[in-house]
Write a protein that holds these residues in place. Sequence first.
Motif, PDB file in Angstrom:
ATOM      1  N   VAL A  18      -7.059  -4.577  -8.511  1.00  0.00           N
ATOM      2  CA  VAL A  18      -5.807  -5.013  -7.872  1.00  0.00           C
ATOM      3  C   VAL A  18      -5.058  -5.984  -8.784  1.00  0.00           C
ATOM      4  N   ASN A  19      -5.767  -6.934  -9.354  1.00  0.00           N
ATOM      5  CA  ASN A  19      -5.127  -7.905 -10.254  1.00  0.00           C
ATOM      6  C   ASN A  19      -4.546  -7.231 -11.487  1.00  0.00           C
ATOM      7  N   THR A  20      -5.247  -6.236 -12.031  1.00  0.00           N
ATOM      8  CA  THR A  20      -4.740  -5.487 -13.183  1.00  0.00           C
ATOM      9  C   THR A  20      -3.463  -4.736 -12.811  1.00  0.00           C
ATOM     10  N   ALA A  21      -3.430  -4.146 -11.622  1.00  0.00           N
ATOM     11  CA  ALA A  21      -2.242  -3.426 -11.164  1.00  0.00           C
ATOM     12  C   ALA A  21      -1.053  -4.374 -10.999  1.00  0.00           C
ATOM     13  N   PHE A  22      -1.282  -5.567 -10.439  1.00  0.00           N
ATOM     14  CA  PHE A  22      -0.199  -6.540 -10.297  1.00  0.00           C
ATOM     15  C   PHE A  22       0.306  -6.998 -11.665  1.00  0.00           C
ATOM     16  N   THR A  23      -0.596  -7.184 -12.612  1.00  0.00           N
ATOM     17  CA  THR A  23      -0.190  -7.581 -13.964  1.00  0.00           C
ATOM     18  C   THR A  23       0.695  -6.506 -14.584  1.00  0.00           C
ATOM     19  N   ALA A  24       0.303  -5.246 -14.412  1.00  0.00           N
ATOM     20  CA  ALA A  24       1.114  -4.138 -14.941  1.00  0.00           C
ATOM     21  C   ALA A  24       2.480  -4.089 -14.266  1.00  0.00           C
ATOM     22  N   LEU A  25       2.520  -4.282 -12.951  1.00  0.00           N
ATOM     23  CA  LEU A  25       3.793  -4.264 -12.219  1.00  0.00           C
ATOM     24  C   LEU A  25       4.695  -5.406 -12.664  1.00  0.00           C
ATOM     25  N   ARG A  26       4.125  -6.589 -12.902  1.00  0.00           N
ATOM     26  CA  ARG A  26       4.917  -7.750 -13.343  1.00  0.00           C
ATOM     27  C   ARG A  26       5.628  -7.475 -14.664  1.00  0.00           C
ATOM     28  N   ASP A  35       9.062 -15.063 -19.192  1.00  0.00           N
ATOM     29  CA  ASP A  35       7.625 -15.360 -19.122  1.00  0.00           C
ATOM     30  C   ASP A  35       7.217 -16.002 -17.791  1.00  0.00           C
ATOM     31  N   ARG A  36       8.097 -15.973 -16.820  1.00  0.00           N
ATOM     32  CA  ARG A  36       7.810 -16.573 -15.512  1.00  0.00           C
ATOM     33  C   ARG A  36       6.650 -15.864 -14.838  1.00  0.00           C
ATOM     34  N   LYS A  37       5.687 -16.628 -14.342  1.00  0.00           N
ATOM     35  CA  LYS A  37       4.525 -16.073 -13.639  1.00  0.00           C
ATOM     36  C   LYS A  37       4.878 -15.908 -12.177  1.00  0.00           C
ATOM     37  N   LEU A  38       4.827 -14.674 -11.699  1.00  0.00           N
ATOM     38  CA  LEU A  38       5.162 -14.381 -10.308  1.00  0.00           C
ATOM     39  C   LEU A  38       3.901 -14.314  -9.464  1.00  0.00           C
ATOM     40  N   SER A  39       3.998 -14.800  -8.237  1.00  0.00           N
ATOM     41  CA  SER A  39       2.886 -14.631  -7.295  1.00  0.00           C
ATOM     42  C   SER A  39       2.856 -13.164  -6.859  1.00  0.00           C
ATOM     43  N   LYS A  40       1.811 -12.775  -6.179  1.00  0.00           N
ATOM     44  CA  LYS A  40       1.706 -11.378  -5.730  1.00  0.00           C
ATOM     45  C   LYS A  40       2.828 -11.035  -4.755  1.00  0.00           C
ATOM     46  N   ILE A  41       3.130 -11.922  -3.834  1.00  0.00           N
ATOM     47  CA  ILE A  41       4.190 -11.631  -2.863  1.00  0.00           C
ATOM     48  C   ILE A  41       5.557 -11.592  -3.553  1.00  0.00           C
ATOM     49  N   GLU A  42       5.789 -12.489  -4.507  1.00  0.00           N
ATOM     50  CA  GLU A  42       7.049 -12.456  -5.262  1.00  0.00           C
ATOM     51  C   GLU A  42       7.154 -11.148  -6.047  1.00  0.00           C
ATOM     52  N   THR A  43       6.046 -10.714  -6.618  1.00  0.00           N
ATOM     53  CA  THR A  43       6.030  -9.465  -7.373  1.00  0.00           C
ATOM     54  C   THR A  43       6.408  -8.290  -6.481  1.00  0.00           C
ATOM     55  N   SER A  48      10.434  -4.360  -4.871  1.00  0.00           N
ATOM     56  CA  SER A  48      11.201  -3.656  -3.838  1.00  0.00           C
ATOM     57  C   SER A  48      12.702  -3.810  -4.082  1.00  0.00           C
ATOM     58  N   SER A  49      13.139  -5.019  -4.392  1.00  0.00           N
ATOM     59  CA  SER A  49      14.544  -5.274  -4.661  1.00  0.00           C
ATOM     60  C   SER A  49      15.012  -4.532  -5.914  1.00  0.00           C
ATOM     61  N   TYR A  50      14.173  -4.496  -6.933  1.00  0.00           N
ATOM     62  CA  TYR A  50      14.523  -3.825  -8.182  1.00  0.00           C
ATOM     63  C   TYR A  50      14.648  -2.314  -7.964  1.00  0.00           C
ATOM     64  N   ILE A  51      13.763  -1.752  -7.154  1.00  0.00           N
ATOM     65  CA  ILE A  51      13.845  -0.325  -6.833  1.00  0.00           C
ATOM     66  C   ILE A  51      15.161  -0.029  -6.119  1.00  0.00           C
TER      67      ILE A  51
END
Length: 119
Positions: A18-26, A35-43, A48-51
Amino acid sequence: PRQRHTANARERDRTNSVNTAFTALRTLIPTEPADRKLSKIETLRLASSYISHLGNVLLLGEGSGVQPCRGTAAAAAGFYPGAEAASPGARDGEGAQLPRQICTFCLSNQRKMVRGVFW
């Protein structure tokens, strides 16, 4: 003890996946600063907004000169978050207007264009 050890190993693998998938999505979501680090919910929210933003770009065309999130048919149809009616009487059809909002991604592009012109 052995079952517990196996279950713990499976949970570690699942969490790592799951963490690897979130890193890829970020890496796919444009942010400022980059270089801003996003939380999982922010990601998830930004993805969703970007889509939605990209969907509006597809509907309008990239070179249309119109900001995809402002006053589009997609926004009116609810494809853009925040496109709900602005006035309290809008629920029964009186004076319904869409708010004049701009999405994060259009705002970012706007700032880049302004910097390019003035700096």
